[in-house]
Design a protein around this motif. Structure first.
Motif, PDB file in Angstrom:
ATOM      1  N   PHE A 184      51.830  -7.190   3.391  1.00 26.06           N
ATOM      2  CA  PHE A 184      51.254  -6.244   4.412  1.00 26.06           C
ATOM      3  C   PHE A 184      50.651  -5.118   3.638  1.00 26.06           C
ATOM      4  O   PHE A 184      49.509  -4.439   4.145  1.00 26.06           O
ATOM      5  CB  PHE A 184      52.377  -5.900   5.202  1.00 26.06           C
ATOM      6  CG  PHE A 184      51.958  -4.998   6.443  1.00 26.06           C
ATOM      7  CD1 PHE A 184      51.205  -5.378   7.479  1.00 26.06           C
ATOM      8  CD2 PHE A 184      52.333  -3.546   6.354  1.00 26.06           C
ATOM      9  CE1 PHE A 184      50.674  -4.550   8.556  1.00 26.06           C
ATOM     10  CE2 PHE A 184      52.080  -2.705   7.301  1.00 26.06           C
ATOM     11  CZ  PHE A 184      51.310  -3.092   8.546  1.00 26.06           C
ATOM     12  N   ASP A 185      51.278  -4.534   2.958  1.00 28.07           N
ATOM     13  CA  ASP A 185      50.820  -3.086   2.256  1.00 28.07           C
ATOM     14  C   ASP A 185      51.137  -3.115   0.776  1.00 28.07           C
ATOM     15  O   ASP A 185      51.884  -2.505   0.162  1.00 28.07           O
ATOM     16  CB  ASP A 185      51.507  -1.975   3.007  1.00 28.07           C
ATOM     17  CG  ASP A 185      50.661  -0.683   2.772  1.00 28.07           C
ATOM     18  OD1 ASP A 185      49.774  -0.863   1.876  1.00 28.07           O
ATOM     19  OD2 ASP A 185      51.101   0.433   3.015  1.00 28.07           O
ATOM     20  N   GLY A 186      50.636  -3.974  -0.022  1.00 28.17           N
ATOM     21  CA  GLY A 186      50.807  -4.090  -1.576  1.00 28.17           C
ATOM     22  C   GLY A 186      50.312  -2.982  -2.097  1.00 28.17           C
ATOM     23  O   GLY A 186      49.425  -2.142  -1.865  1.00 28.17           O
ATOM     24  N   PRO A 187      50.944  -2.602  -3.315  1.00 27.07           N
ATOM     25  CA  PRO A 187      50.804  -1.170  -4.085  1.00 27.07           C
ATOM     26  C   PRO A 187      49.314  -1.413  -4.877  1.00 27.07           C
ATOM     27  O   PRO A 187      48.697  -0.546  -5.138  1.00 27.07           O
ATOM     28  CB  PRO A 187      51.911  -1.106  -5.202  1.00 27.07           C
ATOM     29  CG  PRO A 187      52.446  -2.509  -5.204  1.00 27.07           C
ATOM     30  CD  PRO A 187      52.129  -3.270  -3.934  1.00 27.07           C
ATOM     31  N   VAL A 188      49.011  -2.656  -5.339  1.00 25.94           N
ATOM     32  CA  VAL A 188      47.872  -3.070  -6.320  1.00 25.94           C
ATOM     33  C   VAL A 188      46.583  -3.492  -5.217  1.00 25.94           C
ATOM     34  O   VAL A 188      46.878  -4.344  -4.594  1.00 25.94           O
ATOM     35  CB  VAL A 188      48.010  -3.971  -7.184  1.00 25.94           C
ATOM     36  CG1 VAL A 188      46.697  -3.980  -8.128  1.00 25.94           C
ATOM     37  CG2 VAL A 188      49.328  -3.545  -8.095  1.00 25.94           C
ATOM     38  N   GLN A 189      45.598  -2.754  -5.076  1.00 26.52           N
ATOM     39  CA  GLN A 189      44.646  -2.990  -4.289  1.00 26.52           C
ATOM     40  C   GLN A 189      43.352  -3.992  -5.006  1.00 26.52           C
ATOM     41  O   GLN A 189      42.870  -4.610  -4.384  1.00 26.52           O
ATOM     42  CB  GLN A 189      43.671  -1.687  -3.900  1.00 26.52           C
ATOM     43  CG  GLN A 189      44.714  -0.916  -2.879  1.00 26.52           C
ATOM     44  CD  GLN A 189      44.898  -1.750  -1.348  1.00 26.52           C
ATOM     45  OE1 GLN A 189      44.268  -1.977  -0.722  1.00 26.52           O
ATOM     46  NE2 GLN A 189      46.401  -2.076  -1.303  1.00 26.52           N
ATOM     47  N   GLY A 190      43.066  -3.650  -6.287  1.00 29.20           N
ATOM     48  CA  GLY A 190      42.335  -4.828  -7.126  1.00 29.20           C
ATOM     49  C   GLY A 190      42.610  -4.852  -8.240  1.00 29.20           C
ATOM     50  O   GLY A 190      43.391  -3.694  -8.830  1.00 29.20           O
ATOM     51  N   THR A 191      42.096  -5.545  -9.177  1.00 25.73           N
ATOM     52  CA  THR A 191      42.304  -5.799 -10.299  1.00 25.73           C
ATOM     53  C   THR A 191      41.068  -6.471 -11.198  1.00 25.73           C
ATOM     54  O   THR A 191      40.297  -7.294 -10.425  1.00 25.73           O
ATOM     55  CB  THR A 191      43.521  -6.552 -10.979  1.00 25.73           C
ATOM     56  OG1 THR A 191      43.718  -6.560 -12.252  1.00 25.73           O
ATOM     57  CG2 THR A 191      43.475  -7.932 -10.338  1.00 25.73           C
ATOM     58  N   THR A 192      40.571  -5.928 -12.197  1.00 23.90           N
ATOM     59  CA  THR A 192      39.326  -6.507 -12.687  1.00 23.90           C
ATOM     60  C   THR A 192      39.610  -7.760 -13.820  1.00 23.90           C
ATOM     61  O   THR A 192      40.636  -7.444 -14.861  1.00 23.90           O
ATOM     62  CB  THR A 192      38.606  -5.471 -13.558  1.00 23.90           C
ATOM     63  OG1 THR A 192      38.176  -4.605 -12.479  1.00 23.90           O
ATOM     64  CG2 THR A 192      37.049  -5.987 -13.969  1.00 23.90           C
ATOM     65  N   ARG A 193      38.861  -8.757 -13.800  1.00 24.09           N
ATOM     66  CA  ARG A 193      39.100  -9.808 -15.095  1.00 24.09           C
ATOM     67  C   ARG A 193      37.595 -10.018 -15.509  1.00 24.09           C
ATOM     68  O   ARG A 193      36.565  -9.821 -14.822  1.00 24.09           O
ATOM     69  CB  ARG A 193      39.693 -11.139 -14.355  1.00 24.09           C
ATOM     70  CG  ARG A 193      41.061 -10.827 -13.738  1.00 24.09           C
ATOM     71  CD  ARG A 193      42.038 -10.855 -15.284  1.00 24.09           C
ATOM     72  NE  ARG A 193      43.569 -10.822 -14.683  1.00 24.09           N
ATOM     73  CZ  ARG A 193      44.018  -9.507 -14.621  1.00 24.09           C
ATOM     74  NH1 ARG A 193      43.493  -8.226 -14.738  1.00 24.09           N
ATOM     75  NH2 ARG A 193      45.484  -9.549 -14.123  1.00 24.09           N
ATOM     76  N   ALA A 194      37.673 -10.488 -16.740  1.00 27.79           N
ATOM     77  CA  ALA A 194      36.376 -10.822 -17.314  1.00 27.79           C
ATOM     78  C   ALA A 194      36.208 -12.645 -17.129  1.00 27.79           C
ATOM     79  O   ALA A 194      37.270 -13.292 -17.576  1.00 27.79           O
ATOM     80  CB  ALA A 194      36.498 -10.586 -18.952  1.00 27.79           C
TER      81      ALA A 194
END
Length: 306
Positions: A184-194
Motif C-alpha cells: 500500500f505504501d512501500g518505502p522504495v518508490q523506484g530503482t534503476t537497473r542496467a
C-alpha cells in the motif's frame, strides 16, 4: 556474493532478533502510550528499533541512533542527486563517515553475526574484502532506511484508517497484513537497473547497457494486478507486490524485514489506545524513498475494552 549473504542471513537467529525488536518497541511505545503528549514515531520508535535489528543481524556495535540517522538520511537523499544536485556533497561526506564505521566493524569483528560469517566465507568464495565491504555498507544502510520507512508508513496508515486499526486489533491478520502495508505504501518508490542484453518490452526495444527505472510504488497500485489497489486489504491473496523486489532482485533481508515490521505493528496495536495523528506529517523532498521524516502521533485511550 548474493549467495554468501543469503546463506549467512538464514543462519542468523532471526526469531531472537525479532523478539529483541519487539521488546524495545514495547518499552518505547508503553512509555508513549502512558503520556498525553504526542511523539514523533519516525524518530522515537522506527529509527531506534530498526537500528537495533540491523546491528544485531550484522553482529556489530550499535552507533548512536541520531548520529547514524543523519548519515543514513544524507546518503539516501544522495540517490536523488540527479534531481537535486545540492544533496550530492553531503552524501559523499556521509559515505566517508560510514566507511570509517565499517572499518571499525571489520577490524573488531568477533565470531557472531552475519558480517563475521560472510568475512569467514569470502576468501573461500573468491570474494575480495572490498566487495564484502561494499555489500555490507549497502545492506546496513538499506536495511536501516527501508525498515524505518516501512514502519513509519505502516504507522501512518494505521493512524489514518480507523477501520484498518480495528481489524488489526480484532483479528490475527498480520501474517498477511505486513505485506499489504508494504504494498500500500512501500518505502522504495523506484530503482534503476542496467539492461544486460537487448530486450523488447511491448513496442519498446531496450538495448544492452540502457538504464531502466522500475517504478515500484506505481506497480504496487496496478489495478490489473491488484483488486481495489488504493484500499488496504490485510487479507489480500495473492499479493505479488514489489516493495521488497522480486526474483533475482529480491531483497536479501526480506525475512528479517517482515519479522521487524510485524513486531512493531504488534507492539503498537496491542493493549493500548487508538493511534491518531497529532499533526501533519513532514516529508523531505525525495524521489527514491517515500516516508514521513517526522510523524507526530498520540494514543487516544479506549473508554471500553474490545
Amino acid at each position: 556474493m548474493r549467495r554468501l549473504f543469503t546463506v549467512a542471513m538464514r543462519n542468523q537467529p532471526l526469531d531472537r532478533i525479532g523478539s529483541d525488536v519487539r521488546d524495545l518497541a514495547d518499552k518505547i511505545i508503553s512509555r508513549q502510550s502512558r503520556s498525553s503528549e504526542s511523539f514523533d514515531f519516525t524518530a522515537e520508535v522506527a529509527r531506534p528499533v530498526a537500528l537495533l535489528g540491523v546491528c544485531e543481524l550484522l553482529g556489530i556495535e550499535e552507533p548512536p541512533v541520531d548520529d547514524f540517522a543523519a548519515l543514513a538520511d544524507a546518503m539516501t537523499r544522495g540517490m536523488d542527486a540527479g534531481l537535486l544536485p545540492e544533496v550530492l556533497a553531503p552524501a559523499l561526506a556521509a559515505r566517508t563517515e560510514l566507511n570509517r564505521l565499517i572499518a571499525h566493524w571489520f577490524d573488531g569483528c568477533d565470531d557472531r553475526g552475519l558480517l563475521s560469517e560472510v568475512l569467514a566465507g569470502a576468501q573461500d568464495a573468491g570474494l575480495s574484502r572490498e566487495a564484502v565491504w561494499n555489500s555490507a555498507r549497502v545492506l546496513f544502510l538499506a536495511g536501516f532506511s527501508t525498515a524505518v520507512g516501512a514502519a513509519a508508513n505502516a504507522a501512518l496508515a494505521l493512524a489514518t484508517h480507523p477501520d484498518t486499526w480495528d481489524q488489526v486489533r480484532r483479528s490475527d491478520v498480520l501474517s498477511s497484513g505486513v505485506d499489504e502495508f508494504m504494498r500500500f505504501d512501500g518505502p522504495v518508490q523506484g530503482t534503476t537497473r542496467a539492461c544486460v542484453r537487448e530486450t523488447k518490452v511491448g513496442d519498446v526495444t531496450i538495448k544492452r547497457g540502457d538504464l531502466v527505472m522500475g517504478l515500484l510504488g506505481s506497480a504496487n497500485r496496478d489495478p490489473e494486478q491488484f483488486h481495489d489497489p488504493d484500499a488496504i486489504v490485510l487479507t489480500r491473496q495473492p499479493n505479488r507486490h514489489l516493495a521488497l523486489g522480486w526474483g533475482i532482485h529480491g531483497c536479501s533481508g526480506a525475512i528479517l524485514a517482515r519479522i521487524m515490521i510485524r513486531a512493531l505493528l504488534e507492539s503498537v496495536t496491542e493493549n493500548r489506545g487508538r493511534l491518531c495523528l497529532a499533526g501533519a506529517p513532514e516529508r523531505l523532498p525525495r524521489a527514491t524513498l517515500r516516508y514521513p521524516d517526522r510523524l507526530p502521533l498520540s494514543f487516544h485511550r479506549r473508554e471500553t475494552p474490545l
